[in-house]
Design an enzyme around this catalytic site. Sequence first.
Site, short mmCIF file in Angstrom:
data_model
loop_
_atom_site.label_atom_id
_atom_site.label_comp_id
_atom_site.label_asym_id
_atom_site.label_seq_id
_atom_site.Cartn_x
_atom_site.Cartn_y
_atom_site.Cartn_z
N LYS A 186 45.07 36.38 33.71
CA LYS A 186 43.58 35.90 33.93
C LYS A 186 43.16 35.04 32.53
O LYS A 186 43.85 35.28 31.52
CB LYS A 186 42.51 36.85 34.51
CG LYS A 186 43.08 37.46 35.82
CD LYS A 186 43.19 36.38 36.72
CE LYS A 186 43.78 37.02 38.22
NZ LYS A 186 44.27 38.20 38.63
C1 LIG Z 1 44.17 38.76 40.12
C2 LIG Z 1 43.48 39.00 41.22
C3 LIG Z 1 42.86 40.28 41.73
C4 LIG Z 1 43.41 41.51 41.25
O1 LIG Z 1 43.26 41.73 40.03
P1 LIG Z 1 44.33 42.74 39.18
O2 LIG Z 1 43.38 43.01 37.99
O3 LIG Z 1 45.78 42.36 39.03
O4 LIG Z 1 44.31 44.12 39.80
C5 LIG Z 1 42.12 40.14 42.90
N1 LIG Z 1 41.81 39.07 43.27
C6 LIG Z 1 42.15 37.63 43.12
C7 LIG Z 1 41.89 36.43 43.46
C8 LIG Z 1 43.18 37.74 41.95
O5 LIG Z 1 43.52 36.64 41.62
#
Ligand SMILES: *Cc1c(COP(=O)(O)O)cnc(C)c1O
Length: 398
Positions: free
Chosen positions: A186
């Site tokens: 992210k």
């Molecule tokens: C990355 C992501 C998540 C989950 O995040 P994690 O920190 O990997 O558990 C949930 N929803 C979306 C749309 C994502 O891109």
Amino acid sequence: MPGTELFGDEERKEVMDVLNTTCLFRYNHEELRQGMWKARELEAEVARYTGAKYAHAVSSGSAAVACTLAAAGIGHGDEVIVPPFTFMATIEAVLYAGALPVFAEIDETLCLSAEGIRQAATEKTKAVLLVHMCGAAADMEGIQEVCVEKNLVLIEDAGQALGAFYKGKSVGLFGACGAFSFDFFKITTAGEGGLFITNDEATYKKADTFSDHGHSHVGDNRGMEPHPYLGFNYRISELNAAVGLAQMRKIKLLVAGKRKNKAIIKDKLQGIDGVTFRHLPDAEGDSGTFLNFFLPTTELAQQAVAKLADAGVGGINYWYTNMYHFINQWDHVKKLSSAAPLAIHHLGAPQDYQHLELPKSQAVVGRLLSLGIRATWTDTEAGQIGEAIANVLREVLG
Ligand SMILES: *Cc1c(COP(=O)(O)O)cnc(C)c1O
């Protein structure tokens, strides 16, 4: 994306602060912490940046989505509208809440459309779990309108969209509660971590309580306070929060760099016959993490991907065939394969997932190419990348 683009001494310092105190836990132990409360500081930083009244950090983005659903009262047998184009965590969170996902159509915003929600909503629909895909906001006006019209709770999975705003308001603040992720991919990372935001105090308290076994966190002594609800352990550690804090302090730089480089590359692709761009309901609020564009057909998109790979242009994703983000790849969802039975196994699925037809979404995702944008490219580098992509596209479309 990806996280850790700007990573170094600031992150090390914050982590060393925590290690030096020996207090890795976000609650209690005031005598050890030498005034360090990294999870709280991270929350304050995100609240300031997004303008949210309340922010609470948890162990992952998936955990944050689970907390938003719990806080909105979504549970056993509730039907929740979800997009077929998202990261799996969105769907898992609904299923593990005991609720039933209902897939609706997306459009060229890459997010659920107001029309898609309107068509999928029935008497039984309780909520919409909206996903702001690839770093930019969905069509918030249309979606809020249909949620009011159909009496649906709006919840936002903004896992990919920290840094995205719609008409000046951060994603995550349009419904009951919104979730962000700080996983490795992210815009800012905590290693692992997530966070939810809301402007509603009651929702915040429920989600906060849910994230830590039902501790209400009233007063300064966790353990001695009341436990109004059941919850689970979705706590973030101080070590992860420390990394997230240092990263959050860089988000404005990251967004500015990405937006600059995205504009340079997009400019190179303007005017190529057959290339169209993702519809951004508010281009001003785009976080710049991705450049998404469409070719006229799925076949041309596939050809372009192969040629881009031959030309050595990295970083282009063809979501439909290569990635894990569209329902066509989700055999485990379609078959509802789970290690242990879910509520949906007993209640029955609201749609025939195996034979679900989502022609609009299919047409969007099948033609979609997506380039992850780095903030750290120089203008020259971004220009060269744009040029290389433009050359391949001209050849494929020419
Ligand atoms: C990355 C992501 C998540 C989950 O995040 P994690 O920190 O990997 O558990 C949930 N929803 C979306 C749309 C994502 O891109």
